[in-house]
Design a protein around this motif. Structure first.
Motif, mmCIF file in Angstrom:
data_model
loop_
_atom_site.group_PDB
_atom_site.id
_atom_site.type_symbol
_atom_site.label_atom_id
_atom_site.label_comp_id
_atom_site.label_asym_id
_atom_site.label_seq_id
_atom_site.Cartn_x
_atom_site.Cartn_y
_atom_site.Cartn_z
ATOM 1 N N PHE A 17 0.856 -1.179 0.000
ATOM 2 C CA PHE A 17 0.000 0.000 0.000
ATOM 3 C C PHE A 17 0.895 1.232 0.000
ATOM 4 O O PHE A 17 2.101 1.139 0.209
ATOM 5 N N THR A 18 0.320 2.379 -0.282
ATOM 6 C CA THR A 18 1.076 3.629 -0.267
ATOM 7 C C THR A 18 0.412 4.626 0.663
ATOM 8 O O THR A 18 -0.785 4.563 0.915
ATOM 9 N N VAL A 19 1.226 5.553 1.161
ATOM 10 C CA VAL A 19 0.768 6.649 2.003
ATOM 11 C C VAL A 19 1.372 7.920 1.436
ATOM 12 O O VAL A 19 2.559 7.943 1.101
ATOM 13 N N GLU A 20 0.577 8.969 1.296
ATOM 14 C CA GLU A 20 1.076 10.243 0.777
ATOM 15 C C GLU A 20 1.107 11.292 1.879
ATOM 16 O O GLU A 20 0.176 11.388 2.672
ATOM 17 N N LYS A 21 2.174 12.055 1.900
ATOM 18 C CA LYS A 21 2.335 13.164 2.842
ATOM 19 C C LYS A 21 2.803 14.391 2.073
ATOM 20 O O LYS A 21 3.458 14.282 1.032
ATOM 21 N N GLN A 22 2.523 15.566 2.622
ATOM 22 C CA GLN A 22 2.826 16.820 1.934
ATOM 23 C C GLN A 22 4.235 17.347 2.182
ATOM 24 O O GLN A 22 4.760 18.082 1.354
ATOM 25 N N THR A 23 4.825 17.008 3.308
ATOM 26 C CA THR A 23 6.164 17.520 3.614
ATOM 27 C C THR A 23 7.113 16.361 3.913
ATOM 28 O O THR A 23 6.684 15.261 4.269
ATOM 29 N N ALA A 24 8.401 16.639 3.791
ATOM 30 C CA ALA A 24 9.414 15.626 4.086
ATOM 31 C C ALA A 24 9.359 15.227 5.555
ATOM 32 O O ALA A 24 9.498 14.044 5.888
ATOM 33 N N ALA A 25 9.148 16.186 6.442
ATOM 34 C CA ALA A 25 9.089 15.885 7.876
ATOM 35 C C ALA A 25 7.921 14.957 8.188
ATOM 36 O O ALA A 25 8.065 14.001 8.956
ATOM 37 N N GLU A 26 6.762 15.214 7.588
ATOM 38 C CA GLU A 26 5.604 14.344 7.788
ATOM 39 C C GLU A 26 5.876 12.948 7.246
ATOM 40 O O GLU A 26 5.522 11.952 7.870
#
Length: 64
Positions: A17-26
Protein backbone atom coordinates in the motif's frame (compact mmCIF):
# COMPACT_ATOMS: atom_id res chain seq x y z
CA UNK A 1 5.02 18.63 -3.20
CA UNK A 2 3.89 15.12 -2.38
CA UNK A 3 5.99 12.38 -0.84
CA UNK A 4 4.71 8.84 -1.47
CA UNK A 5 5.71 6.05 0.91
CA UNK A 6 5.57 2.55 -0.57
CA UNK A 7 4.88 -0.01 2.15
CA UNK A 8 4.34 -3.75 2.56
CA UNK A 9 2.89 -5.64 5.53
CA UNK A 10 5.49 -8.03 6.91
CA UNK A 11 3.39 -10.71 8.63
CA UNK A 12 0.05 -10.75 6.88
CA UNK A 13 -0.81 -11.33 3.24
CA UNK A 14 2.26 -9.41 2.09
CA UNK A 15 -0.07 -6.76 0.65
CA UNK A 16 1.45 -3.48 -0.41
CA UNK A 17 0.00 0.00 0.00
CA UNK A 18 1.08 3.63 -0.27
CA UNK A 19 0.77 6.65 2.00
CA UNK A 20 1.08 10.24 0.78
CA UNK A 21 2.34 13.16 2.84
CA UNK A 22 2.83 16.82 1.93
CA UNK A 23 6.16 17.52 3.61
CA UNK A 24 9.41 15.63 4.09
CA UNK A 25 9.09 15.88 7.88
CA UNK A 26 5.60 14.34 7.79
CA UNK A 27 6.79 11.58 5.46
CA UNK A 28 9.77 10.75 7.66
CA UNK A 29 7.66 10.64 10.82
CA UNK A 30 5.02 8.48 9.13
CA UNK A 31 7.60 6.09 7.66
CA UNK A 32 9.28 5.62 11.02
CA UNK A 33 5.93 5.04 12.75
CA UNK A 34 4.88 2.53 10.10
CA UNK A 35 8.18 0.69 10.41
CA UNK A 36 7.55 0.27 14.15
CA UNK A 37 4.12 -1.19 13.32
CA UNK A 38 5.29 -4.30 11.45
CA UNK A 39 5.38 -2.58 8.05
CA UNK A 40 8.35 -2.68 5.70
CA UNK A 41 9.12 0.61 3.94
CA UNK A 42 10.04 -0.32 0.36
CA UNK A 43 10.61 3.19 -1.01
CA UNK A 44 9.77 6.85 -0.68
CA UNK A 45 9.11 8.82 -3.87
CA UNK A 46 10.29 12.41 -3.59
CA UNK A 47 9.66 15.37 -5.90
CA UNK A 48 13.33 16.40 -5.96
CA UNK A 49 15.35 13.17 -5.78
CA UNK A 50 13.09 10.47 -7.17
CA UNK A 51 12.73 7.11 -5.43
CA UNK A 52 14.79 6.54 -2.29
CA UNK A 53 15.00 3.86 0.37
CA UNK A 54 14.36 4.92 3.97
CA UNK A 55 18.08 5.28 4.75
CA UNK A 56 18.61 7.59 1.75
CA UNK A 57 15.53 9.58 2.65
CA UNK A 58 16.76 10.06 6.23
CA UNK A 59 20.15 11.15 4.90
CA UNK A 60 18.71 13.77 2.56
CA UNK A 61 15.70 15.01 4.50
CA UNK A 62 16.33 14.08 8.14
CA UNK A 63 17.85 17.43 9.12
CA UNK A 64 15.34 19.69 7.36
Amino acid sequence: MTFTIGCRWQDYKKESFTVEKQTAAEALTEAENLQRSDVRIEYIDTPEHGRLDLWGFRTLYGNK
